[in-house]
Design a protein around this motif. Structure first.
Motif, short mmCIF file in Angstrom:
data_model
loop_
_atom_site.label_atom_id
_atom_site.label_comp_id
_atom_site.label_asym_id
_atom_site.label_seq_id
_atom_site.Cartn_x
_atom_site.Cartn_y
_atom_site.Cartn_z
N LEU A 71 0.95 -1.19 0.02
CA LEU A 71 0.01 0.12 0.06
C LEU A 71 0.62 1.25 -0.01
N CYS A 141 -6.57 -0.74 -6.80
CA CYS A 141 -6.06 -1.89 -6.14
C CYS A 141 -5.12 -2.81 -7.16
N SER A 160 -13.42 -7.04 -3.00
CA SER A 160 -11.98 -6.35 -2.85
C SER A 160 -11.02 -7.55 -2.52
N GLY A 164 -7.82 -8.39 -4.90
CA GLY A 164 -6.35 -7.94 -4.70
C GLY A 164 -5.99 -8.59 -3.35
N CYS A 168 -5.80 -5.10 -0.78
CA CYS A 168 -6.94 -4.34 -1.24
C CYS A 168 -8.10 -4.27 -0.35
N LYS A 171 -6.91 -1.76 2.09
CA LYS A 171 -6.93 -0.33 1.46
C LYS A 171 -8.49 0.07 1.42
N THR A 172 -9.42 -0.98 1.11
CA THR A 172 -10.95 -0.55 0.98
C THR A 172 -11.18 -0.17 2.35
#
Length: 373
Positions: A71, A141, A160, A164, A168, A171-172
């Motif tokens: 990330l 992503c 998500s 990924g 991901c 990150k979401t």
């Protein structure tokens, strides 16, 4: 549990009842896994300090994902207030031995994800369930197989993970909440069952019969000690209780995790070194963590930081949502109430009772179905 204590919430009418940041803490799809497994994966190692040199053997069992490298700097600010946030997830890959739970449709997805917030002092915690069918704004992503998936304004949350994986998903959640996740823990179907069986089962009391062909569960009213297979059936059940929605299933999961934590606290791990090692071996083979936790020393340190938290010290809520007018099979977050939830955790404060008022699934349609024995 007291309403006005940090991280502790009382059982309200209509809710399932069960008795049962950021510097590192000193001392831790479809129908799939629940928070119970994720909590067990960490808590079951609490006595691991007594294993001595065995940790060298256990170290090779662990699988880690380098979330920080994946990330980079595109993340919320790391708030140094002594609290900790962990994304707990389950995967429902139908490959290998998991194939008995359905056909492999080309990839794993995430079951209900949960954000575990451990308050400063590590004596209380809040858990926020994120329904897997929540419509979210998904960020760009990296795909698991290579390449990049562009940002999408209306995406289903559990996609998500399919796109990924862990990175991901983190990150979401960070985009949704504005909160940086300190750690990540993941378990799958088979790992969940093994953990419960190694623990000796989890005692619960059902207030009514639960029979669900889809989750392969058939329980009469009364007291039960759930095996791994039965526990998996319970946390996957949705058609046999309440309104048959994913939101009712989440509340069954929340009831089960309290029962699970109570059972973990009641087991004398040091009284049976063989059982202790078996639990630790199963847990380390079962979990996938972020790379900061992917050594036995770090995981033991992490779980020791949770040992003071019992089921009575946890407040479990579902992210406030309503059914999507464009698709009744989806839910959308209530913006004002959701912001109350995330702001409370960001500020290391209790989640206010007002945050869940008016949300779908509250009060529970599955009230009093499961309690710990």
């Amino acid at each position: 549990m007291a309403d006005d204590n940090t991280g502790a919430g009382s059982s309200r009418p209509g809710r399932i009842r069960a008795t049962g940041r950021h510097p590192k803490a000193p001392g831790a799809r479809r129908k799939a896994l629940t928070v119970g497994a994720w909590s067990a994966a960490g808590l079951v190692l609490l006595g691991g300090a007594g294993l001595g040199v065995a940790y060298f053997q256990l170290n090779g069992n662990l699988k880690g994902v380098d979330i920080n490298s994946a990330l980079g700097t595109d993340r919320p600010r790391n708030v140094d207030n002594g609290s900790m946030d962990i994304l707990l997830m389950g995967s429902d890959s139908r490959k290998g031995v998991n194939g008995k739970y359905g056909d492999d449709d080309g990839g794993a997805r995430a079951d209900t994800a949960m954000v575990l917030h451990v308050y400063e002092g590590h004596r209380k915690a809040s858990v926020v369930s994120i329904p897997r069918d929540t419509v979210v704004s998904r960020p760009e992503c990296r795909k698991t197989g290579g390449g990049t998936s562009p940002a999408v304004q209306r995406a289903v949350f559990n996609e998500s993970y399919a796109i990924g994986g862990a990175a991901c998903s983190v990150k979401t959640v960070e985009k949704m909440s504005g909160i940086r996740m300190d750690h990540y823990l993941e378990v799958d179907f088979t790992g969940f069952k093994k953990l419960i069986d190694k623990l000796g089962g989890v005692p619960v009391t059902t207030g009514e019969a639960i029979k669900d062909r889809s989750s392969r569960l058939d329980l009469k009213p009364g007291r039960h000690t759930l095996s791994g297979e039965q526990a998996l059936g319970l946390v996957r059940t949705r058609h046999a209780v309440g309104d048959g929605s994913d939101l009712s299933r989440i509340q069954l999961q929340q009831a089960f995790v309290k029962a699970l934590i109570t059972q973990v606290k009641n087991v004398d791990l040091f009284g049976d070194p063989g059982k202790l090692y078996g639990l630790a071996d199963t847990a380390t083979r079962t979990v996938t963590t972020d790379s900061d936790l992917s050594s036995v020393n770090e995981l033991l340190s992490f779980t020791r930081g949770l040992k003071s938290i019992g089921s009575e010290d946890m407040r479990l809520v579902t992210l406030p949502v309503v059914y999507d007018k464009a698709d009744p099979n989806r839910v959308v977050p209530l913006e004002k109430q959701g912001r109350q939830v995330w702001n409370a955790l960001h500020q290391d404060r209790p989640i206010p009772q007002s945050a869940t008022k008016g949300a779908a699934g509250a009060p529970s349609d599955a009230s009093d179905v499961v309690k710990s024995s």
